[in-house]
Write an enzyme that holds these catalytic residues in place. Structure first.
Site, mmCIF file in Angstrom:
data_model
loop_
_atom_site.group_PDB
_atom_site.id
_atom_site.type_symbol
_atom_site.label_atom_id
_atom_site.label_comp_id
_atom_site.label_asym_id
_atom_site.label_seq_id
_atom_site.Cartn_x
_atom_site.Cartn_y
_atom_site.Cartn_z
ATOM 1 N N SER A 1 3.278 10.335 6.998
ATOM 2 C CA SER A 1 3.212 8.870 7.084
ATOM 3 C C SER A 1 4.360 8.219 6.332
ATOM 4 O O SER A 1 4.994 7.285 6.830
ATOM 5 C CB SER A 1 1.878 8.338 6.565
ATOM 6 N N ARG B 1 -2.991 12.686 12.144
ATOM 7 C CA ARG B 1 -1.722 12.741 11.424
ATOM 8 C C ARG B 1 -1.740 13.860 10.391
ATOM 9 O O ARG B 1 -2.739 14.052 9.701
ATOM 10 C CB ARG B 1 -1.465 11.407 10.723
ATOM 11 N N LEU B 2 -0.639 14.560 10.271
ATOM 12 C CA LEU B 2 -0.511 15.546 9.194
ATOM 13 C C LEU B 2 -0.119 14.851 7.896
ATOM 14 O O LEU B 2 0.672 13.898 7.902
ATOM 15 C CB LEU B 2 0.553 16.593 9.529
ATOM 16 N N LEU C 1 -7.903 7.825 -3.258
ATOM 17 C CA LEU C 1 -7.355 9.061 -2.713
ATOM 18 C C LEU C 1 -7.141 10.115 -3.800
ATOM 19 O O LEU C 1 -6.555 9.843 -4.848
ATOM 20 C CB LEU C 1 -6.012 8.751 -2.046
ATOM 21 N N HIS D 1 -9.741 10.934 5.446
ATOM 22 C CA HIS D 1 -9.139 11.894 4.511
ATOM 23 C C HIS D 1 -10.257 12.717 3.884
ATOM 24 O O HIS D 1 -11.280 12.164 3.482
ATOM 25 C CB HIS D 1 -8.359 11.159 3.424
ATOM 26 N N TRP E 1 2.956 -14.791 1.111
ATOM 27 C CA TRP E 1 2.796 -15.560 2.343
ATOM 28 C C TRP E 1 1.914 -14.741 3.291
ATOM 29 O O TRP E 1 2.002 -13.515 3.334
ATOM 30 C CB TRP E 1 4.145 -15.820 3.012
ATOM 31 N N ARG F 1 -6.431 17.510 8.428
ATOM 32 C CA ARG F 1 -7.410 16.632 7.780
ATOM 33 C C ARG F 1 -8.669 16.421 8.609
ATOM 34 O O ARG F 1 -9.763 16.330 8.057
ATOM 35 C CB ARG F 1 -6.757 15.272 7.486
ATOM 36 N N PHE G 1 1.354 21.875 2.514
ATOM 37 C CA PHE G 1 0.450 20.785 2.869
ATOM 38 C C PHE G 1 -0.357 21.199 4.090
ATOM 39 O O PHE G 1 -0.022 22.170 4.771
ATOM 40 C CB PHE G 1 1.258 19.511 3.180
ATOM 41 N N HIS H 1 0.807 -1.222 0.000
ATOM 42 C CA HIS H 1 0.000 0.000 0.000
ATOM 43 C C HIS H 1 0.842 1.275 0.000
ATOM 44 O O HIS H 1 0.358 2.327 -0.421
ATOM 45 C CB HIS H 1 -0.944 -0.007 1.206
ATOM 46 N N HIS I 1 -8.773 6.754 5.986
ATOM 47 C CA HIS I 1 -7.508 6.867 5.256
ATOM 48 C C HIS I 1 -6.317 6.304 6.018
ATOM 49 O O HIS I 1 -5.406 5.749 5.417
ATOM 50 C CB HIS I 1 -7.251 8.339 4.941
ATOM 51 N N TYR I 2 -6.309 6.433 7.340
ATOM 52 C CA TYR I 2 -5.092 6.083 8.080
ATOM 53 C C TYR I 2 -5.448 5.645 9.490
ATOM 54 O O TYR I 2 -6.387 6.169 10.093
ATOM 55 C CB TYR I 2 -4.159 7.297 8.145
ATOM 56 N N GLN J 1 -8.071 8.151 10.951
ATOM 57 C CA GLN J 1 -8.105 9.353 10.108
ATOM 58 C C GLN J 1 -9.049 9.180 8.917
ATOM 59 O O GLN J 1 -9.004 8.171 8.224
ATOM 60 C CB GLN J 1 -6.706 9.670 9.582
ATOM 61 N N GLU K 1 -3.910 15.413 -0.957
ATOM 62 C CA GLU K 1 -3.932 16.732 -0.329
ATOM 63 C C GLU K 1 -3.092 17.731 -1.147
ATOM 64 O O GLU K 1 -3.306 18.941 -1.085
ATOM 65 C CB GLU K 1 -3.342 16.593 1.082
ATOM 66 N N VAL L 1 2.749 2.169 -2.021
ATOM 67 C CA VAL L 1 2.826 2.621 -3.412
ATOM 68 C C VAL L 1 1.768 3.682 -3.719
ATOM 69 O O VAL L 1 1.916 4.472 -4.644
ATOM 70 C CB VAL L 1 2.676 1.406 -4.368
#
Lengths: 272, 579
Positions: free
Chosen positions: B390, B385-386, B241, B231, B154, B275, B116, B39, B350-351, B229, B244, B41
């Site tokens: 992350s 979280r800002l 997503l 988003h 696995w 957020r 941001f 994720h 989101h988080y 969180q 931001e 990515v």
């Protein structure tokens, strides 16, 4: 958003999925699944609906569902696509045929063995070799451009926006395997590095920060770029619309210039 | 039985950074997917580091980065941990650049930085809007360079503990269905978040919190799990997503009256408030009838209302250069070209701010067991979280966890033959009992459909443990989850084969999701205050006198047992958040 397939008049679409478990089945077969269509449905959502509601034995790969991770490249109605980026309505057909990426061994159903694909990736030394600020590649601003500034310890290597843009297309590759699967040169010569690995090689060869002297020779050997016969299947198959064939021709030019002793394509190496 | 000195579970950024730190050692990465499919990515907008490259942020410092992060966390973050992260940010970002990460550049050739949310300075380094992709490929490349040894596809099932120490793992090879034991002197979990227990989530389909659930069942506490969180901007329908960075580059949020409504919620920061604040503002607009609703009968995907994210004034050239993925996704998935039309967006999970309780080196309360990345809770994100922190968390604490695991193992008394045999025997016993459990699950023939149960859980979490929370819906959610757990005991499987059995895999991960949902819902009910992402309509104020503390949840047979732990304050006294 959904003119082609309005939810009301065509509520059902049919997925014809190639099924094959080589440990059990003598040969592949196709199973036909009726799937209720919802506006916005992607091929991946249709396959997951089948897994959840009809047939728990269906094997497929999935992860990001936003065309970033490269898990779900497959043949949909005969063409290379990411299942997650393909809207059912855009296929303009109620019959949807889904097959695994061809030319890789099938593990089960839509899951193929990509170990050979990644062996070729590893073979091109797919990483930046840098660290001393010396460029192996001339910047896009041309030979004679000033050498990179002395990099202060703990600071980034400088790279102009133009130099960064030169390899932008190659950085967006998600290694889904569609291009190599589509390449007739790979079909006839399984040892050919193939477009994905060569594009990765190009991504570093074209990066002004890379200092690997052997970069271009590594890509221009027996099974390297000269096996590309500009058929353009890879470019057409790429779900990220990367001009792969062009990148491979740039690699050929780098290799030629290197052999002729001209600038660029590792030319600076001779001076080191 | 497979042996490694170090075993890392998870092949995303945190796991790969730990693997790079342990290169040259006997280390292996075990992952549900090929590492590039992780994720990480999908992270888009960027990674924060006070480089001061942006002319508007030349006097940025790690101290200012730390302050913004702590204020953004609504003062729940541990300030010493945040200071470490802000300080090491510069080294980690420069290191990633030296390793080849294709950052976007300013005209002078330095790494480009954009504004941001919740940040006083433009300090978010980026690679267009594919920063996670750029970083993950870079880290994978460097791991390959160092001889990465990976067990791909696995599924981790159980953390094995012997004599009070982590000593191994039980895992299943998805391709064959074989359940296998791994003996290791240190185990690092970098297994990601738990977003997919929500109906509307931006997360990859894999993110079901399996690693957190395994740690929890092994007796390791989870921390601050109620802080989820949402988003503000995910694509309506699919909840993919929309970074931001789209607002960082100047995008507007508009309601159905065409108003930039953020002026009523955060007059100064506007669209770039943190957020939690922007997500609540959007949901309020929708709930109060100032959003958009799809025409009757045309609900798309996860449904709900939406507002508009308008990028048209940025122009095609800037959108193509800075936000190419936003355009690609909007066009292909929603049929909307942001150059010409506003994007329909809605908030979505989101988080996971909470996670496996660790110290500043990724060490948990269980010796030999470490965690990093979204699976862990250090805590650097606190209650909110800002954006841009992350990715930073993964590589700062992935590295620290790898280094700490090495210090731990090298400090162990050399285990005599008896000690080694003890670990082997424990792992073998765990493998046998897991094989029995899997065999039983494969025979399961009850009335309950696990996929339907999972979908009901997801709807419940989005509706009742979502952006706005209140006692009664939370109590109903707790009761419903208990009911789901009972129903889970009576599920059936559709496929009883062993090879690539996703039906089995999804049933296994549902068990963990139910455990985590219980912890989240009960934690949200317990915490009678509003802080960051946890917003209680019945307790709308932050309550530092009673709740400036971390929640710890310990697994028991009767459900979670809760305890608390103080927040570390260094120099930033809690104050009211204003944006």
């Amino acid at each position: 958003m959904d003119q082609a397939l309005g939810a009301a008049d065509t509520p059902t679409v049919y997925f014809n999925v190639q099924r094959y478990d080589p440990e059990v089945d003598a040969k592949p077969r196709y199973d036909r699944f009726a799937v209720p269509y919802e506006p916005g449905m992607t091929v991946l959502q249709g396959l997951l609906w089948i897994l959840d509601h009809v047939d728990g034995s269906l094997a497929l790969r999935y992860s990001c569902r936003e065309a970033a991770c490269g898990s779900c490249a497959m043949l949909v109605n005969g063409w290379y696509r990411l299942a997650c980026k393909t809207q059912v309505k855009d296929l303009r057909s109620k019959e949807i045929t889904v097959q695994p990426l061809p030319h890789y061994p099938v593990i089960k159903d839509l899951v193929v063995d990509m170990s050979g694909f990644f062996a070729k990736y590893r073979a091109v030394q797919p990483y930046l070799v840098g660290g001393d600020g010396q460029r192996a590649v001339e910047p896009a601003s041309g030979p004679g451009a000033p050498a990179p500034e002395e990099v202060a310890p703990g600071r980034e290597f400088r790279q102009s926006p133009a130099d960064r843009a030169a390899f932008e297309d190659a950085t967006i590759c998600i290694l889904c395997g569609a291009c190599t699967s589509s390449c007739p040169s790979f079909w006839t010569n399984p040892d050919y590095l193939g477009p994905a690995a060569l594009l990765k090689g190009y991504r570093f060869a074209a990066d002004t920060r890379d200092c690997l002297a052997e970069r271009v020779p590594l890509l221009s050997g027996e099974d390297g770029i000269y096996r590309c016969h500009t058929i353009f299947n890879c470019t057409a198959a790429c779900p990220k619309e990367i001009p792969i064939t062009e990148a491979l021709q740039s690699l050929k030019r780098m290799a030629s210039r290197r052999l002729l002793g001209g600038g660029g394509g590792g030319g600076r190496q001779a001076a080191r | 039985m497979i042996r490694h000195r170090y075993l890392i579970v998870g092949g995303g950024l945190a796991g790969l950074r730990a693997a790079v730190e342990l290169a040259g050692q006997d280390v292996a990465v075990l992952a549900r997917v090929q590492p590039l499919r992780s994720h990480s990515v999908a992270a888009a907008g960027g990674i924060n580091a006070a480089l001061g490259n942006n002319p508007d942020g030349a006097d940025d410092t790690p101290e200012k980065h730390a302050f913004d992060t702590i204020k953004g966390s609504d003062y729940l973050a541990d300030q010493d941990a945040v200071e470490i992260m802000a300080r090491e940010a510069i080294d980690r970002v420069i290191e990633a650049e030296h390793w080849g990460c294709p950052f976007s550049r300013f005209p002078d050739g330095r790494i480009a930085q954009r504004p941001f949310g919740g940040a006083g300075f433009p300090r978010t380094c980026y690679a267009a809007d594919r920063t996670g992709h750029a970083l993950l490929h870079t880290l994978y490349e460097q791991a390959v360079r160092r001889g990465l040894h990976a067990y791909e596809e696995w599924v981790a099932l159980e953390l094995v503990v012997a004599e009070g120490r982590a000593c191994g793992l039980v895992a299943m090879n998805l391709l064959t269905g074989q359940v296998e034991g791994f003996v290791a002197q240190a185990v690092i979990f970098a297994t990601g978040g738990a977003g997919r227990m929500y109906l509307r989530s931006s997360n990859a389909l894999l993110n079901t919190g399996s690693g957190m659930a395994i740690a929890y069942r092994a007796g390791v506490p989870l921390k601050d799990m109620e802080f989820i969180q949402f988003h503000p901007t995910t694509l309506y329908g699919s909840n993919i997503l929309i970074t931001e960075g789209a607002r960082g580059e100047g995008g507007y949020l508009l309601n159905n009256k065409g108003q930039r409504f953020m002026e009523r919620y955060a007059a100064k920061a506007m669209e770039l408030a943190p957020r939690d604040i922007v997500a609540r503002a959007i949901q309020t607009e929708i709930d109060e009838g100032r959003g958009f609703q799809p025409p009757p009968g045309a609900q798309v995907g996860s449904g709900g209302g939406y507002v508009h994210l308008d990028l048209r004034h940025l122009g095609e050239a800037k959108i193509n250069e800075r936000l190419p993925k936003v355009r690609e996704i909007s066009v292909h998935i929603a049929g909307v070209d942001p150059v010409y039309e506003p994007i329909p967006i809605q908030p979505a999970q989101h988080y996971t701010m909470g996670g496996i309780d660790t110290d500043n080196d990724g060490a948990t309360q269980l010796p030999g067991f470490f965690a990093a990345g979204e699976a862990a809770c250090v805590s650097v994100h606190g209650a909110n979280r800002l954006g841009g922190n992350s990715l930073l968390d993964t590589i700062v604490f992935g590295r620290r966890a790898g280094a700490a695991a090495r210090r731990y193992v090298e400090g162990l008394e050399p285990a005599g033959p008896a000690g080694q045999e003890g670990a082997v025997a424990q792992v073998e016993a765990a493998v046998r009992s897991m094989q029995e459990k899997i065999a039983k699950l494969l025979r399961a023939d009850g009335p309950e459909d696990p996929a339907a149960l999972r979908d009901r859980l997801r709807s419940l979490m989005s509706e009742q443990v979502g952006i706005f929370r209140e006692r009664e819906p939370l109590e109903q959610a707790v009761a419903a989850i208990a009911d789901f757990k009972e129903r889970y005991r009576h599920i059936h499987l559709r496929h009883r084969g062993t090879r690539y059995n996703l039906d089995l895999y999804q049933a296994v991960e549902l068990e963990g999701m139910l455990d985590l949902a219980e912890v989240i819902a009960r934690g949200a009910l317990l915490r009678e205050e509003s802080r960051g992402s946890q917003y209680r309509r019945d307790f709308p104020q932050r309550d530092d006198a009673n709740w400036l503390k971390h929640t710890l949840a310990y697994h028991t047979a009767e459900g979670p047992r809760f305890a608390f732990k103080p927040v570390t304050i260094t120099r930033y006294e809690p104050q009211e958040r204003r944006y």
